[in-house]
Design a protein around this motif. Sequence first.
Motif, PDB file in Angstrom:
ATOM      1  N   ALA A 231      40.842  39.712  44.861  1.00  0.00           N
ATOM      2  CA  ALA A 231      39.909  38.629  44.536  1.00  0.00           C
ATOM      3  C   ALA A 231      39.558  38.600  43.056  1.00  0.00           C
ATOM      4  O   ALA A 231      39.329  37.525  42.488  1.00  0.00           O
ATOM      5  CB  ALA A 231      38.636  38.773  45.369  1.00  0.00           C
ATOM      6  N   HIS A 232      39.505  39.774  42.421  1.00  0.00           N
ATOM      7  CA  HIS A 232      39.001  39.811  41.040  1.00  0.00           C
ATOM      8  C   HIS A 232      39.970  39.205  40.031  1.00  0.00           C
ATOM      9  O   HIS A 232      39.605  39.008  38.870  1.00  0.00           O
ATOM     10  CB  HIS A 232      38.649  41.251  40.631  1.00  0.00           C
ATOM     11  N   LYS A 233      41.176  38.879  40.453  1.00  0.00           N
ATOM     12  CA  LYS A 233      42.111  38.175  39.566  1.00  0.00           C
ATOM     13  C   LYS A 233      41.878  36.664  39.604  1.00  0.00           C
ATOM     14  O   LYS A 233      42.441  35.941  38.781  1.00  0.00           O
ATOM     15  CB  LYS A 233      43.551  38.450  39.988  1.00  0.00           C
ATOM     16  N   MET A 234      41.066  36.202  40.576  1.00  0.00           N
ATOM     17  CA  MET A 234      40.918  34.757  40.767  1.00  0.00           C
ATOM     18  C   MET A 234      39.453  34.372  40.965  1.00  0.00           C
ATOM     19  O   MET A 234      39.081  33.739  41.945  1.00  0.00           O
ATOM     20  CB  MET A 234      41.799  34.259  41.902  1.00  0.00           C
ATOM     21  N   CYS A 235      38.651  34.817  39.981  1.00  0.00           N
ATOM     22  CA  CYS A 235      37.244  34.412  39.870  1.00  0.00           C
ATOM     23  C   CYS A 235      36.333  35.035  40.917  1.00  0.00           C
ATOM     24  O   CYS A 235      35.168  34.646  41.034  1.00  0.00           O
ATOM     25  CB  CYS A 235      37.091  32.888  39.902  1.00  0.00           C
ATOM     26  N   GLY A 236      36.832  35.993  41.678  1.00  0.00           N
ATOM     27  CA  GLY A 236      36.018  36.675  42.671  1.00  0.00           C
ATOM     28  C   GLY A 236      35.577  38.044  42.190  1.00  0.00           C
ATOM     29  O   GLY A 236      35.850  38.439  41.054  1.00  0.00           O
ATOM     30  N   PRO A 237      34.908  38.799  43.055  1.00  0.00           N
ATOM     31  CA  PRO A 237      34.417  40.125  42.682  1.00  0.00           C
ATOM     32  C   PRO A 237      35.512  41.183  42.784  1.00  0.00           C
ATOM     33  O   PRO A 237      36.551  40.971  43.426  1.00  0.00           O
ATOM     34  CB  PRO A 237      33.319  40.384  43.721  1.00  0.00           C
TER      35      PRO A 237
END
Length: 413
Positions: A231-237
């Motif tokens: 997720a952290h590669k696409m605006c997530g945590p």
Amino acid sequence: MTDKSILANKFDVDAIRKDFPILNREVNGQHLVYLDNAATSQTPQQVIDVIVDYYHRYNANIHRGVHTLSQEATDAYEVARQKIQKHFNIAHSYEVIFTSGTTHGINLVATGFTSFLKKGDEIMVSAMEHHSNIVPWQMLCERTGATLKVIPMNLNGELIMEEYHKLLNDRTKLVFCNHVSNALGTVNPIEEIIDAAHKVGAAVLIDGAQAAAHIKPDLQALDVDFYTVSAHKMCGPTGVGILYGKEEWLNKLPPYQGGGEMIAEVTFEKTTYADLPHKFEAGTPNICGGIAFGAALDYMNHIGFEAIAQYEEELMQYATEQLLTIEGLQIYGTAKHKTSVISFNIDGVHPYDIGTILDKLGIAVRTGHHCAQPIMDFYKIPGTVRASFSFYNTQEEVNKLVEGVKRARNMLL
């Protein structure tokens, strides 16, 4: 090259940047220019608000309580799973396994295949993998006696597909490849890789960590067996991701971890396991992270992946043209199909020194081997400077990068 006014007509980057609070901060007295998106993207306020709302209003464990907060948390978590299912065009929501990230998903599959492989079997990985898609397979070979084969690459940073087809045979049981190289930005021909592997009866895992922020893959159309995302590669945590697996494979694989949630019934004599997806989701998950991942997909889909891809392509082309005006600068990874990553060096200068000077100017880039040491060994270099762009970066930031690299060059040579 397309100027700012034309870019702005297609894509309102100034409005988008207002969604990202961190872009307003200063670093070392300079306005932040964040160009390390391949490591982790930044998080918009809309996703931050979802995280805050979870802890403010309904923080509770899921699937286990009859009280209202537990039910609300469970509903939100499972709605997020459905959002992920829809985004990646996955046939069933139970084929979405929440993980701590791409590395977790890869290790889950690698561990599960221990009982399926034997000496004489072959598994295959590409030459441009992240360490997370190399080391688990080496460990699998050590456990089983299987042999690891490598799909070679050329100087442009492209896989040599003729050699891939030669390596495939009836002993090939698994093929692993990243969708996009984190070190070079190369978009690999995964459709061809998957189709050819299936013809010899091999399963395929695609590491989608670097692709998912730029490409919206249709996993049913790809017919891939496993696909992993963070997720952290696409605006997530950070600390959350998913493993997609075809139902038939997920049913074959044994549980990765034992504990609560992944059981149907436990006695001291025997335990039976829960149905998918819970079979692979032992313990209390990153509930808030999963919910926020769904919110991040909502945010990016509202902007539109086609618009994102077009804007980032134009920005990368501009950055490439401008960087190549610097004397002694060499770009590594010149594939025809790339996402917005530029890895480069300047003759006679160590990449770490360039990165240090850029940081003093408020410009965040990544230096080193980017957890892809075999790529650096292939080029016979210690590492690169990597500038990686997202849809909230601007042409003005590219100009600052170019001026910063010029300044670093003048200081170090």
